[in-house]
Design a protein around this motif. Structure first.
Motif, short mmCIF file in Angstrom:
data_model
loop_
_atom_site.label_atom_id
_atom_site.label_comp_id
_atom_site.label_asym_id
_atom_site.label_seq_id
_atom_site.Cartn_x
_atom_site.Cartn_y
_atom_site.Cartn_z
N LYS A 174 -38.02 14.48 -32.96
CA LYS A 174 -36.92 14.62 -33.57
C LYS A 174 -36.86 16.13 -34.22
O LYS A 174 -35.66 16.58 -34.22
N MET A 175 -37.78 16.71 -34.42
CA MET A 175 -37.89 17.91 -34.69
C MET A 175 -37.44 18.76 -33.68
O MET A 175 -36.54 20.02 -33.69
N VAL A 176 -37.78 18.77 -32.20
CA VAL A 176 -37.30 19.26 -31.27
C VAL A 176 -35.88 19.13 -31.08
O VAL A 176 -35.28 20.33 -30.66
N VAL A 177 -35.47 17.90 -31.12
CA VAL A 177 -33.72 18.00 -30.98
C VAL A 177 -33.34 18.49 -32.18
O VAL A 177 -32.30 19.39 -31.80
N LEU A 178 -33.72 18.55 -33.42
CA LEU A 178 -33.07 19.36 -34.31
C LEU A 178 -33.37 20.85 -33.91
O LEU A 178 -32.09 21.62 -34.42
N MET A 179 -33.94 21.49 -33.74
CA MET A 179 -34.33 22.86 -33.35
C MET A 179 -33.44 23.15 -32.16
O MET A 179 -32.65 24.11 -32.19
N LEU A 180 -33.11 22.40 -31.14
CA LEU A 180 -32.32 22.73 -29.99
C LEU A 180 -30.92 22.66 -30.31
O LEU A 180 -29.89 23.48 -29.91
N LEU A 181 -30.50 21.68 -31.46
CA LEU A 181 -29.05 21.61 -31.97
C LEU A 181 -28.70 23.03 -32.80
O LEU A 181 -27.77 23.48 -33.02
N LEU A 182 -29.79 23.46 -33.60
CA LEU A 182 -29.70 24.58 -34.53
C LEU A 182 -29.48 25.96 -33.61
O LEU A 182 -28.82 26.80 -33.87
N ALA A 193 -24.82 22.25 -22.05
CA ALA A 193 -25.09 21.50 -20.91
C ALA A 193 -26.66 21.61 -20.61
O ALA A 193 -27.15 20.54 -20.09
N VAL A 194 -27.37 22.70 -20.95
CA VAL A 194 -28.66 22.93 -20.77
C VAL A 194 -29.25 21.89 -21.77
O VAL A 194 -30.42 21.12 -21.52
N VAL A 195 -29.18 21.75 -23.09
CA VAL A 195 -29.78 20.97 -23.94
C VAL A 195 -29.38 19.36 -23.78
O VAL A 195 -30.31 18.72 -23.87
N GLY A 245 -28.83 18.14 -20.78
CA GLY A 245 -29.51 17.80 -19.40
C GLY A 245 -31.27 17.61 -19.97
O GLY A 245 -31.84 16.73 -19.32
N LEU A 246 -31.78 18.66 -20.65
CA LEU A 246 -32.71 18.61 -21.25
C LEU A 246 -33.19 17.30 -21.86
O LEU A 246 -34.47 16.76 -21.62
N LEU A 247 -32.65 16.90 -22.80
CA LEU A 247 -32.70 15.83 -23.80
C LEU A 247 -32.35 14.44 -23.08
O LEU A 247 -33.35 13.46 -23.30
N ILE A 248 -31.33 14.31 -22.53
CA ILE A 248 -30.88 12.98 -22.00
C ILE A 248 -30.73 12.87 -20.55
O ILE A 248 -31.03 11.99 -20.03
N GLY A 249 -30.10 13.88 -20.00
CA GLY A 249 -30.05 13.85 -18.61
C GLY A 249 -28.35 14.13 -18.45
O GLY A 249 -27.55 14.25 -19.46
N PRO A 250 -27.88 13.98 -16.93
CA PRO A 250 -26.70 13.98 -17.00
C PRO A 250 -25.94 12.83 -17.24
O PRO A 250 -26.53 11.87 -17.36
N VAL A 251 -24.46 12.94 -17.57
CA VAL A 251 -23.86 11.90 -18.03
C VAL A 251 -23.98 10.79 -16.83
O VAL A 251 -23.58 10.97 -15.63
N GLN A 252 -23.91 9.71 -17.25
CA GLN A 252 -24.03 8.27 -16.18
C GLN A 252 -23.04 7.31 -16.79
O GLN A 252 -22.87 6.59 -17.74
#
Length: 323
Positions: free
Chosen positions: A233-241, A268-270, A272-279
């Motif tokens: 969760k901290m990784v996700v927060l950091m990427l959002l920031l 697009a990079v974040v 794709g890194l966290l979830i992947g492309p839209v399906q």
């Protein structure tokens, strides 16, 4: 300096401090490239995992539950049948089957749908010292309780009772296996937590709770709650920031630059890194944050571009050559 610039400067300073604090927290939590210790993503229930049953030719059912970053769960495993059980139920002619009886996951409903798991044909090894037959379960997805759209705060629950059986005409004959083990081998971002009774597993405040709901599950009943790790969760927060940095630059720049393009590429990079492309256009809650960041940067850039264009027109009409 105007009050607006002071507030913007304090916000930028707070953003950088938060980013560095998140970075050092994640760095401290990493273990050989993993988020936390390796054992934090694994758990088991039922009979303690051991190689003794297989080496001695005892009845042993081992189930493995795995998942991926998108919250999709898969079931696989193996089965060892002793010579005594093989002959007793005539498994050379009777096809062995496996069903998973789901445990009650809410007080308002009783599960009625069973999951059928197909077994590959038994491989007889009755002439060996351990005298057993062996087979594997065909890997298949399993249904869990949880909403993947709540990423990264998604939590999943899975509870079931495995039962081996075969059909004798229209009659269903259940086999009694003493050694049944479930291994939860989650991906690096998840932590499995075993639940020991119905109250802990359902985790609802409900007046329908009875004393028997606090009774421990049986030896072959397994219930788990799977949650995201705090470090993830901290990784996700950091990427959002990090995505907020182009927005800060937009406010500081007098003229719009490539901040909007940088935001598009960063999202697009974040994503794709966290979830992947839209399906199939399946949207997550976090996608609306991505959209808000793009809209905010685009709006500020467009307003500044319009102001610059307006100033140029005013300057041309007034005859100022500096524009």
């Amino acid at each position: 300096m105007s009050p607006g610039k002071k507030i913007l400067g304090l916000t930028a300073l707070l953003l950088m401090v938060t980013l560095w604090a998140s970075y050092f927290y994640v760095f401290k939590e990493s273990r050989d490239g993993q988020l936390g210790a390796a054992g934090e993503s694994t758990a088991w229930c039922g009979t303690p995992p051991s190689n003794e049953a297989a080496s001695l030719g005892k009845d042993q059912l081992t189930l493995r539950v795995t998942n991926n970053l998108r919250g999709e769960f898969m079931l696989s495993g193996s089965l060892v049948v002793s010579e005594r059980t093989f002959n007793r139920y005539d498994l050379s002619r009777n096809e062995l089957r496996l069903r998973l009886e789901p445990l009650q996951w809410t007080y308002g409903a009783t599960p009625i749908f069973l999951e059928q798991v197909k077994l590959q044909p038994l491989s007889r090894n009755l002439s060996a010292t351990n005298k057993s037959a062996y087979t594997q379960l065909e890997s298949r997805p399993i249904g869990v309780q949880g909403q993947v759209s709540e990423f990264p705060f998604d939590t999943y629950r899975y509870g079931y009772k495995p039962v081996l059986y075969y059909l004798k005409g229209s009659e269903r004959i259940d086999l009694r296996f003493k050694n049944i083990t479930t291994l939860m081998e989650m991906s690096n971002t998840f932590t499995p937590i075993q639940k020991y009774n119905r109250v802990d597993y359902i985790n609802e405040q409900n007046p329908m709770i009875r004393d028997e709901d606090y009774k421990a599950y049986g030896p072959h009943e397994c219930a788990f709650s799977v949650e995201r790790k705090g470090s993830f969760k901290m990784v996700v927060l950091m990427l959002l920031l990090v995505l907020c940095l182009p927005l800060m630059l937009v406010f500081y720049r007098d003229a719009p630059g490539i901040d909007f393009l940088a935001t598009l590429v960063g999202v697009a990079v974040v994503r794709g890194l966290l979830i992947g492309p839209v399906q199939d256009f399946q949207l997550y809650n976090i996608d609306f944050l991505f959209g808000a960041a793009i809209l905010m940067v685009g709006t500020v850039s467009l307003i500044k571009a319009m102001r610059i264009h307006s100033r140029r027109e005013i300057a041309l009409r007034s005859g100022e050559s500096s524009w």
